[in-house]
Design a protein around this motif. Structure first.
Motif, mmCIF file in Angstrom:
data_model
loop_
_atom_site.group_PDB
_atom_site.id
_atom_site.type_symbol
_atom_site.label_atom_id
_atom_site.label_comp_id
_atom_site.label_asym_id
_atom_site.label_seq_id
_atom_site.Cartn_x
_atom_site.Cartn_y
_atom_site.Cartn_z
ATOM 1 N N ALA A 156 32.505 35.879 40.105
ATOM 2 C CA ALA A 156 31.862 34.989 41.656
ATOM 3 C C ALA A 156 30.354 35.080 42.156
ATOM 4 N N MET A 157 30.877 36.714 42.839
ATOM 5 C CA MET A 157 29.949 37.791 43.352
ATOM 6 C C MET A 157 28.286 38.617 41.957
ATOM 7 N N HIS A 158 29.123 37.964 41.159
ATOM 8 C CA HIS A 158 27.676 38.708 40.115
ATOM 9 C C HIS A 158 27.579 38.154 40.105
ATOM 10 N N LYS A 159 27.996 36.209 39.402
ATOM 11 C CA LYS A 159 26.708 35.753 39.925
ATOM 12 C C LYS A 159 25.070 35.187 41.177
ATOM 13 N N GLY A 160 26.572 35.501 41.691
ATOM 14 C CA GLY A 160 25.681 35.153 43.345
ATOM 15 C C GLY A 160 25.124 33.705 43.498
ATOM 16 N N ILE B 160 41.231 38.939 41.789
ATOM 17 C CA ILE B 160 39.865 39.923 41.454
ATOM 18 C C ILE B 160 38.427 39.740 40.193
ATOM 19 N N LYS B 161 38.958 39.290 38.902
ATOM 20 C CA LYS B 161 38.350 39.511 38.501
ATOM 21 C C LYS B 161 37.557 38.732 38.308
ATOM 22 N N LYS C 66 38.204 40.836 28.995
ATOM 23 C CA LYS C 66 39.359 41.164 28.511
ATOM 24 C C LYS C 66 40.024 41.728 29.181
ATOM 25 N N ILE C 67 40.235 41.068 30.470
ATOM 26 C CA ILE C 67 41.370 41.639 31.362
ATOM 27 C C ILE C 67 42.055 40.229 31.402
ATOM 28 N N LYS C 68 43.685 40.803 31.314
ATOM 29 C CA LYS C 68 44.527 39.207 30.909
ATOM 30 C C LYS C 68 45.786 39.872 31.744
ATOM 31 N N THR C 69 45.750 40.455 32.306
ATOM 32 C CA THR C 69 46.635 41.160 33.765
ATOM 33 C C THR C 69 46.678 39.806 35.086
ATOM 34 N N ILE D 203 43.481 35.754 48.294
ATOM 35 C CA ILE D 203 42.687 37.055 49.168
ATOM 36 C C ILE D 203 41.123 36.828 48.090
ATOM 37 N N LEU D 204 40.396 37.722 49.191
ATOM 38 C CA LEU D 204 38.795 38.509 49.126
ATOM 39 C C LEU D 204 38.009 37.055 49.571
ATOM 40 N N LYS D 205 38.677 36.025 49.788
ATOM 41 C CA LYS D 205 37.628 34.528 50.694
ATOM 42 C C LYS D 205 36.359 34.779 51.279
#
Length: 182
Positions: A113-117, A107-108, A98-101, A133-135
């Protein structure tokens, strides 16, 4: 200063006053209209800023209320009026779809990606030029996965991409050095 000079200055002053009076009479309506329009614009901006501030405060209070009580429907409706805060709440809740920003898109994608792992999901995030970021945390996660698969060369390659000043460099070095693959 002589009397003649004083009279000349007074005469020049009177001429300028008459010119100003003539100018004001000639442009009286446009001057008044400009002043009224300026006052209206300033008043409108003040009202707009007040409403924006009030809405932001209400949304922040609603976010706080939702953090304490996730079942508060009234707070959720108020929070929906501020899209960015609502998306931040969705991100915290884990409701990524639902995130649209735009500012939270990266970050989404990171969270997904981290959740899938998986190597594929993490590599996809890492190789996407839109994401800045977050690379490094993704690199550390990939190092761990590559070490599990026995691909030390790829793990070293990723560790070398992490900047020396990054806090993730120490973690990557530790993983590589000890070959931790759990």
């Amino acid at each position: 200063m002589s009397i003649k000079e004083e009279l000349k200055q007074d005469e020049e002053l009177l001429v300028k006053v008459f010119q100003l009076e003539k100018f004001i009479k000639k442009y009286k309506k446009p001057i008044i209209a400009t002043l009224v329009l300026t006052a209206a614009i300033l008043l409108g901006l003040s009202i707009y800023n007040y409403i924006q501030t009030k809405t932001a405060i209400e949304a922040n209070n609603a976010l706080s209320a939702l953090m304490q009580n996730p079942n508060d429907k009234k707070a959720l409706e108020i929070l929906k009026s501020d899209r960015k805060l609502y998306d931040l709440y969705l991100l915290q809740k884990g409701d990524y779809e639902k995130i649209k920003t735009k500012s939270l898109e990266e970050i989404k994608a990171y969270e997904i990606a981290m959740h899938k792992g998986t190597i594929e999901a993490l590599e996809s995030y890492l190789n996407n030029p839109k994401y800045k970021i977050l690379k490094n945390p993704v690199r550390v996660a990939l190092i761990r996965l590559y070490l599990q698969k026995g691909n030390r060369k790829k793990a070293l390659e990723l560790a070398n991409q992490i900047d020396v000043t990054s806090k993730y460099k120490e973690i990557a070095t530790y993983l590589i050095h000890y070959g931790i693959a759990k």
